[in-house]
Design an enzyme around this catalytic site. Structure first.
Site, PDB file in Angstrom:
ATOM      1  N   GLY A 201      -9.001  -5.428  -0.437  1.00 54.84           N
ATOM      2  CA  GLY A 201      -7.885  -6.363  -0.350  1.00 54.84           C
ATOM      3  C   GLY A 201      -8.134  -7.690  -1.034  1.00 54.84           C
ATOM      4  O   GLY A 201      -7.401  -8.648  -0.819  1.00 54.84           O
TER       5      GLY A 201
ATOM      6  N   ASN B 153      -4.190   4.572   2.419  1.00 57.33           N
ATOM      7  CA  ASN B 153      -4.339   4.035   3.778  1.00 57.33           C
ATOM      8  C   ASN B 153      -3.279   2.954   3.951  1.00 57.33           C
ATOM      9  O   ASN B 153      -3.394   1.883   3.369  1.00 57.33           O
ATOM     10  CB  ASN B 153      -5.764   3.462   3.911  1.00 57.33           C
ATOM     11  CG  ASN B 153      -5.967   2.695   5.207  1.00 57.33           C
ATOM     12  OD1 ASN B 153      -5.143   2.757   6.116  1.00 57.33           O
ATOM     13  ND2 ASN B 153      -7.073   1.967   5.280  1.00 57.33           N
TER      14      ASN B 153
ATOM     15  N   SER C 273      -9.546  -2.371  -3.740  1.00 58.01           N
ATOM     16  CA  SER C 273      -8.737  -2.882  -4.850  1.00 58.01           C
ATOM     17  C   SER C 273      -8.531  -1.869  -5.983  1.00 58.01           C
ATOM     18  O   SER C 273      -8.520  -2.243  -7.157  1.00 58.01           O
ATOM     19  CB  SER C 273      -9.319  -4.198  -5.377  1.00 58.01           C
ATOM     20  OG  SER C 273      -9.313  -5.183  -4.352  1.00 58.01           O
TER      21      SER C 273
END
Ligand code: PGA
Length: 251
Positions: free
Chosen positions: A175, A11, A215
């Site tokens: 993130g 993504n 992550s």
């Protein structure tokens, strides 16, 4: 591992110009040419989809979008219709990403309409779900996810959802560098498969690919993929660099 074919999806969020997207896609295609036991997908921003799809045609890398609108056409300024995505070369579409739920008022109801529209257009929907840190701490993880799946798939039948992909992305892991442990992710994935048994049936539940996201990086992909109910990954930050993402694909 099961007979479900792994899917590693990237993504790209709101990153990369058309030129940058083309360059990363070409490099990724070269680096993953021999990876024939996994499906690979990248979701560039809308502006880069058509040119990346052109580059990726006849390669092992499929292209997806990060969102869509449910109407086929009309006065919906700023929106993109399902048929526009297939015309531009998309096979997949990410739906209900937590960033869309958080910043763009997506709800389980809009997600549900988008899933139905994607299916109708022949796109493979990737339904994103995930709990926040506060919900996990309050022991609400399973009830939150149960609702997101049931509301997101409401009114749809197993026969329409043959290609459905679910991405479990705990919001606290996106993130942040904090990955769920493989045991935490497996526990949730097993639960989600049970929800699919309840909603549809056991055969269908066994066929759905459930990805983990949050992550994911070269250092943790193998461990995650060793878990029975983890069928792939939805990768954000680590998908932006072709060399890094190729290492995840070839885990
Ligand atoms: P991340 O993002 O890999 O950068 O944590 C995952 C996602 O948002 O899909």
């Amino acid at each position: 591992m099961s007979t479900r074919r792994p899917l590693i999806a990237g993504n790209w969020k709101m990153y990369k110009t058309i030129a940058e997207a083309q360059k990363t896609a070409s490099e990724l295609i070269d680096r993953t040419a021999a990876a024939d036991s996994v499906d690979i997908m990248i979701a560039p921003p809308f502006t880069a989809i058509a040119s990346v799809a052109g580059i990726a045609a006849n390669s092992r890398v499929a292209v997806g979008a990060q969102d869509l609108f449910w109407e086929n056409d009309g006065a919906y300024t700023g929106e993109i219709a399902p048929g526009m995505l297939t015309e531009a070369g998309c096979r997949y579409v990410i739906i209900g990403h937590s960033e869309r739920r958080q910043h763009f008022a997506e709800t389980d109801e809009t997600v549900n309409r988008k899933i139905a529209a994607a299916v109708k257009a022949g796109l493979v929907p990737i339904l994103c779900i995930g709990e926040s840190e506060a919900q996990r701490e309050a022991d609400e993880t399973f009830s939150v996810l149960d609702k997101q799946v049931k509301r997101g798939l409401k009114g749809l039948f197993a026969k329409d959802l043959k290609k459905l992909v679910i991405a479990y992305e705990p919001i606290w892991a996106i993130g942040t560098g904090k990955t769920a442990t493989s045991d935490q992710a497996q526990e949730v994935h097993r639960f989600l498969r049970q929800v699919l048994v309840e909603l549809f049936d056991a055969d269908f539940a066994q066929s759905v690919r459930i990805l983990y996201g949050g992550s994911v990086k070269p250092a943790n992909i193998a461990e995650l993929m060793s878990m029975e109910d983890i069928d792939g990954a939805l990768v954000g930050g680590a998908s932006l660099d072709a060399e890094t993402f190729a290492r995840i694909v070839t885990f």
